[in-house]
Design a protein around this motif. Structure first.
Motif, PDB file in Angstrom:
ATOM      1  N   PHE A 146       0.832  -1.197   0.000  1.00 29.28           N
ATOM      2  CA  PHE A 146       0.000   0.000   0.000  1.00 29.28           C
ATOM      3  C   PHE A 146       0.873   1.256   0.000  1.00 29.28           C
ATOM      4  CE2 PHE A 146      -2.712   3.167   2.171  1.00 29.28           C
ATOM      5  CZ  PHE A 146      -3.706   3.216   1.220  1.00 29.28           C
ATOM      6  N   LEU A 182       3.807   1.570  -1.264  1.00 32.78           N
ATOM      7  CA  LEU A 182       4.413   1.767  -2.581  1.00 32.78           C
ATOM      8  C   LEU A 182       3.387   2.221  -3.617  1.00 32.78           C
ATOM      9  CD1 LEU A 182       7.087  -1.019  -2.864  1.00 32.78           C
ATOM     10  CD2 LEU A 182       7.304   1.370  -2.199  1.00 32.78           C
ATOM     11  N   VAL A 183       2.127   1.829  -3.430  1.00 32.94           N
ATOM     12  CA  VAL A 183       1.088   2.327  -4.326  1.00 32.94           C
ATOM     13  C   VAL A 183       0.962   3.839  -4.173  1.00 32.94           C
ATOM     14  CG1 VAL A 183      -1.395   2.383  -4.708  1.00 32.94           C
ATOM     15  CG2 VAL A 183      -0.232   0.211  -4.571  1.00 32.94           C
ATOM     16  N   LEU A 184       1.048   4.296  -2.922  1.00 36.34           N
ATOM     17  CA  LEU A 184       0.963   5.738  -2.684  1.00 36.34           C
ATOM     18  C   LEU A 184       2.240   6.442  -3.112  1.00 36.34           C
ATOM     19  CD1 LEU A 184      -0.808   5.981   0.777  1.00 36.34           C
ATOM     20  CD2 LEU A 184      -1.765   6.278  -1.484  1.00 36.34           C
ATOM     21  N   GLY A 185       3.366   5.775  -2.925  1.00 36.25           N
ATOM     22  CA  GLY A 185       4.630   6.406  -3.269  1.00 36.25           C
ATOM     23  C   GLY A 185       5.116   5.953  -4.644  1.00 36.25           C
ATOM     24  N   PRO A 206       7.277   3.190  -6.520  1.00 33.48           N
ATOM     25  CA  PRO A 206       7.912   1.891  -6.263  1.00 33.48           C
ATOM     26  C   PRO A 206       9.339   1.774  -6.818  1.00 33.48           C
ATOM     27  CG  PRO A 206       6.036   1.657  -7.777  1.00 33.48           C
ATOM     28  CD  PRO A 206       6.081   3.082  -7.366  1.00 33.48           C
ATOM     29  N   LEU A 254     -19.350  -4.242  -9.844  1.00 34.14           N
ATOM     30  CA  LEU A 254     -19.514  -3.014 -10.620  1.00 34.14           C
ATOM     31  C   LEU A 254     -20.657  -3.164 -11.621  1.00 34.14           C
ATOM     32  CD1 LEU A 254     -15.875  -1.839 -11.331  1.00 34.14           C
ATOM     33  CD2 LEU A 254     -17.549  -0.854  -9.781  1.00 34.14           C
ATOM     34  N   ILE A 265     -23.870  -2.905  -9.904  1.00 33.66           N
ATOM     35  CA  ILE A 265     -24.131  -1.519  -9.513  1.00 33.66           C
ATOM     36  C   ILE A 265     -24.654  -0.727 -10.700  1.00 33.66           C
ATOM     37  CG2 ILE A 265     -22.989   0.631  -8.851  1.00 33.66           C
ATOM     38  CD1 ILE A 265     -21.234  -1.001  -6.999  1.00 33.66           C
ATOM     39  N   VAL A 266     -24.030  -0.915 -11.861  1.00 30.29           N
ATOM     40  CA  VAL A 266     -24.475  -0.183 -13.050  1.00 30.29           C
ATOM     41  C   VAL A 266     -25.908  -0.560 -13.400  1.00 30.29           C
ATOM     42  CG1 VAL A 266     -24.089   0.089 -15.519  1.00 30.29           C
ATOM     43  CG2 VAL A 266     -22.155   0.109 -13.966  1.00 30.29           C
ATOM     44  N   ASN A 287     -28.277   0.893 -10.868  1.00 28.11           N
ATOM     45  CA  ASN A 287     -28.344   2.343 -11.000  1.00 28.11           C
ATOM     46  C   ASN A 287     -29.282   2.741 -12.126  1.00 28.11           C
ATOM     47  OD1 ASN A 287     -26.931   4.493  -9.551  1.00 28.11           O
ATOM     48  ND2 ASN A 287     -25.210   3.096  -9.677  1.00 28.11           N
ATOM     49  N   ASN A 308     -22.432  -4.613   2.857  1.00 27.43           N
ATOM     50  CA  ASN A 308     -21.963  -3.425   2.145  1.00 27.43           C
ATOM     51  C   ASN A 308     -22.289  -3.498   0.661  1.00 27.43           C
ATOM     52  OD1 ASN A 308     -21.019  -1.839   4.153  1.00 27.43           O
ATOM     53  ND2 ASN A 308     -18.891  -1.873   3.518  1.00 27.43           N
ATOM     54  N   THR A 319     -25.940  -2.719   0.177  1.00 30.70           N
ATOM     55  CA  THR A 319     -26.218  -1.296   0.302  1.00 30.70           C
ATOM     56  C   THR A 319     -25.656  -0.520  -0.884  1.00 30.70           C
ATOM     57  OG1 THR A 319     -26.003  -1.606   2.662  1.00 30.70           O
ATOM     58  CG2 THR A 319     -26.107   0.638   1.899  1.00 30.70           C
ATOM     59  N   LEU A 320     -24.547  -0.988  -1.411  1.00 31.93           N
ATOM     60  CA  LEU A 320     -23.873  -0.282  -2.492  1.00 31.93           C
ATOM     61  C   LEU A 320     -24.705  -0.306  -3.773  1.00 31.93           C
ATOM     62  CD1 LEU A 320     -21.261   1.233  -2.753  1.00 31.93           C
ATOM     63  CD2 LEU A 320     -20.096  -0.876  -3.251  1.00 31.93           C
ATOM     64  N   GLN A 371     -26.456   6.621  -5.119  1.00 29.10           N
ATOM     65  CA  GLN A 371     -26.162   6.680  -6.555  1.00 29.10           C
ATOM     66  C   GLN A 371     -25.078   7.708  -6.860  1.00 29.10           C
ATOM     67  OE1 GLN A 371     -30.221   7.204  -8.199  1.00 29.10           O
ATOM     68  NE2 GLN A 371     -29.420   5.782  -9.709  1.00 29.10           N
ATOM     69  N   LEU A 410     -22.163   5.589  -9.106  1.00 28.63           N
ATOM     70  CA  LEU A 410     -21.930   5.902 -10.507  1.00 28.63           C
ATOM     71  C   LEU A 410     -21.538   7.357 -10.719  1.00 28.63           C
ATOM     72  CD1 LEU A 410     -24.193   3.883 -12.861  1.00 28.63           C
ATOM     73  CD2 LEU A 410     -21.935   3.473 -11.979  1.00 28.63           C
ATOM     74  N   TYR A 420      -4.194   6.935  -7.948  1.00 29.04           N
ATOM     75  CA  TYR A 420      -4.856   7.547  -6.794  1.00 29.04           C
ATOM     76  C   TYR A 420      -6.365   7.614  -6.985  1.00 29.04           C
ATOM     77  CZ  TYR A 420      -0.227   9.076  -5.315  1.00 29.04           C
ATOM     78  OH  TYR A 420       1.071   9.118  -4.919  1.00 29.04           O
ATOM     79  N   PRO A 450     -21.498   2.767   1.543  1.00 30.89           N
ATOM     80  CA  PRO A 450     -22.514   1.912   2.154  1.00 30.89           C
ATOM     81  C   PRO A 450     -22.503   1.966   3.669  1.00 30.89           C
ATOM     82  CG  PRO A 450     -20.824   0.594   1.106  1.00 30.89           C
ATOM     83  CD  PRO A 450     -20.540   1.987   0.751  1.00 30.89           C
TER      84      PRO A 450
END
Lengths: 344, 129
Positions: free
Chosen positions: A176, A178-181, A183, A232, A235-236, A239, A275, A278-279, B52, B56, B77, B90
């Motif tokens: 994590f 290295l992801v922020l910084g 590598p 995802l 969710i789409v 939505n 979660n 709910t998402l 929502q 999205l 990021y 959520p």
């Protein structure tokens, strides 16, 4: 005087011996004769490959405990009954355990339950507090055995699981960082290693709620990566369905409150499921009491999706593998229902 | 050497319009979400549509940002940002719904007679709270 009947749920802990001793001793104080019911409640995952080992271990523990009771009874009038509970149903959370103990107590006229403070059936972490709460709820009187136990922390020798935890925490935090910084920059590599070292030493023992497995845990992470595109996509879809309903002038919503009993373990899997529910717009987890999720649904199609259990199957796939994902939908196994507003 | 430049410029155009599309969709879903919050009857139904925006709405906006950044570290990021939004959204929605349930806010349910009546009732109720 009638025999005092005590129920002692056993699990393989360091304090189980003292709990049995306390049950026998305290039982004989109040009555001349004692009927000691030793039970082992098998957790839900007894069906899994490692379950066989678990049920063999249960028999063995029962035999050992029987010998302990005879030893402690020391000639007094003690009858021993043993039983293995939960073989024909799924026991997930503390609520299920409390209810199965309650049912057993009703069947056998149990006066008192003696609880091992370290009681932890299966592989899950200790669940004394939630179990006590649920026992109160079902109206079962219990007694916590006073035991002396060795301090669980401060062990100097690094155990097998301890090393796994350190190792996993180190690489997760290092990754994590290295992801922020950057590598490829030596300074970031160096400070990252230092930070990850501090983090893993100080936090490794609280990072994971379940024991790590050298094969299964990385597999879970890999399967989780496959889960993300599926989520995802859900969710789409949800939505678009919800947007269409909101933008239509007549706004044909049909809000309902539903209860779904999810077949996933408490902790991280349940959190991931609640979660995810709910998402996706259209379904909203209002309450989660152990495996009972109270879900508010906005439109019928979202409700049907929920009752078909697509997300639940996916979560089971992530945490338990492909075989476990093929379970009946909540609708088919009668675990989903529409409830009124007074259920809140 | 004219072709590579032409290819590059078409790619740039595609990228430009992809960014515009992503941002447009992001704005659209945020707008729908706002409309939903205004139109829906009670706090539970509004919590649905509020999420929502985060899923999205923020998703497409961040995808547009990642495209605009191109292949550099900052794009990572935005993915991380979306990941954290997907964890916190959520959680917050559940916290709101749960606290509403705990303070005995009755949900408007479909069985409670006419939808219009329920809507009006919820609206007045919402104002008194």
């Amino acid at each position: 005087m009638a025999a005092e009947r005590v129920l002692v749920p056993l699990s393989d802990t360091v304090t189980v011996r003292q709990t049995v001793a306390y049950a026998v001793q305290s039982g004989l104080e109040t009555a001349d004769s004692l009927e000691c019911h030793l039970v082992i409640a098998l957790p839900y995952d007894v069906d899994l490959p490692e379950g066989k080992r678990m049920s063999d271990g249960a028999e063995e523990l029962l035999e050992r405990a029987e010998n302990w009771v005879e030893e402690d009874a020391d000639g007094a009038d003690v009858t021993i009954e043993t039983a293995v509970l939960g073989t024909d149903e799924y026991l997930f959370g503390p609520r299920d355990y409390a209810e199965i103990f309650r049912a057993y107590a009703d069947d056998h006229g149990i006066d008192r339950l003696v609880l091992d403070p370290e009681y932890s059936p299966g592989v899950t972490a200790s669940m004394l507090q939630p179990l006590e709460r649920e026992l109160d709820r079902v109206g079962m009187s219990y007694d916590e055995a006073p035991v002396e136990r060795a301090a669980r922390h401060g062990r100097l020798v690094l155990s097998h699981t301890g090393f796994d935890r350190l190792f996993a925490t180190f690489w997760i935090s290092f990754g994590f960082y290295l992801v922020l910084g950057d590598p490829f920059y030596w300074f970031d590599l160096l400070t990252g290693a230092a930070v990850a070292g501090i983090v893993s030493v100080s936090l490794a023992h609280v990072t994971f709620s379940m024991p790590l497995d050298r094969v299964q845990s990385p597999l879970r992470a890999v399967r989780f990566v496959f889960y993300i595109p599926y989520l995802l996509w859900e969710i789409v879809k949800a939505n678009i369905a919800v947007s269409a309903v909101i933008l239509r002038p007549s706004m044909p919503i049909e809000p309902t409150l539903t209860r779904v009993n999810a077949r996933v373990r408490s902790g991280l899997p349940l959190l991931a499921l609640a979660n995810s529910i709910t998402l996706t717009p259209g379904t909203l987890t209002v309450r989660a009491n152990d495996q009972q999720l109270l879900v508010h649904t906005l439109i019928p199609s979202a409700r049907e999706d929920l009752f078909d259990g697509g997300l639940e199957k996916a979560i089971r796939f992530v945490f338990y593998g492909r075989e476990s994902a093929a379970i009946p939908s909540p609708n088919e196994r009668d675990d989903a229902e529409i409830v009124g507003g007074d259920e809140l | 050497m004219i072709e590579p430049i032409a290819l590059q410029s078409t790619l740039e155009t595609v990228r430009f319009w992809a960014i515009v599309l992503c941002l447009g969709l992001g704005v659209f879903f945020t707008l729908v979400s706002t409309v939903g919050v205004l139109r829906l009857p009670d706090i539970y139904a509004r919590a649905h549509t509020a999420s929502q925006t985060d899923t999205l709405g923020a998703g497409f906006a961040l995808a547009g940002v990642a495209l605009a950044f191109g292949w550099q570290h900052a794009a990572v990021y935005t993915v991380l940002l979306l990941f954290f939004v997907f964890i916190t959204n959520p959680t917050a929605a559940h916290a709101i719904a749960r606290s509403a349930a705990e303070s005995d806010v009755e949900p408007v349910l479909a069985e409670e007679g006419e939808a219009d009546d329920a809507e009006v009732a919820a609206e007045t109720e919402g104002e008194t709270r």
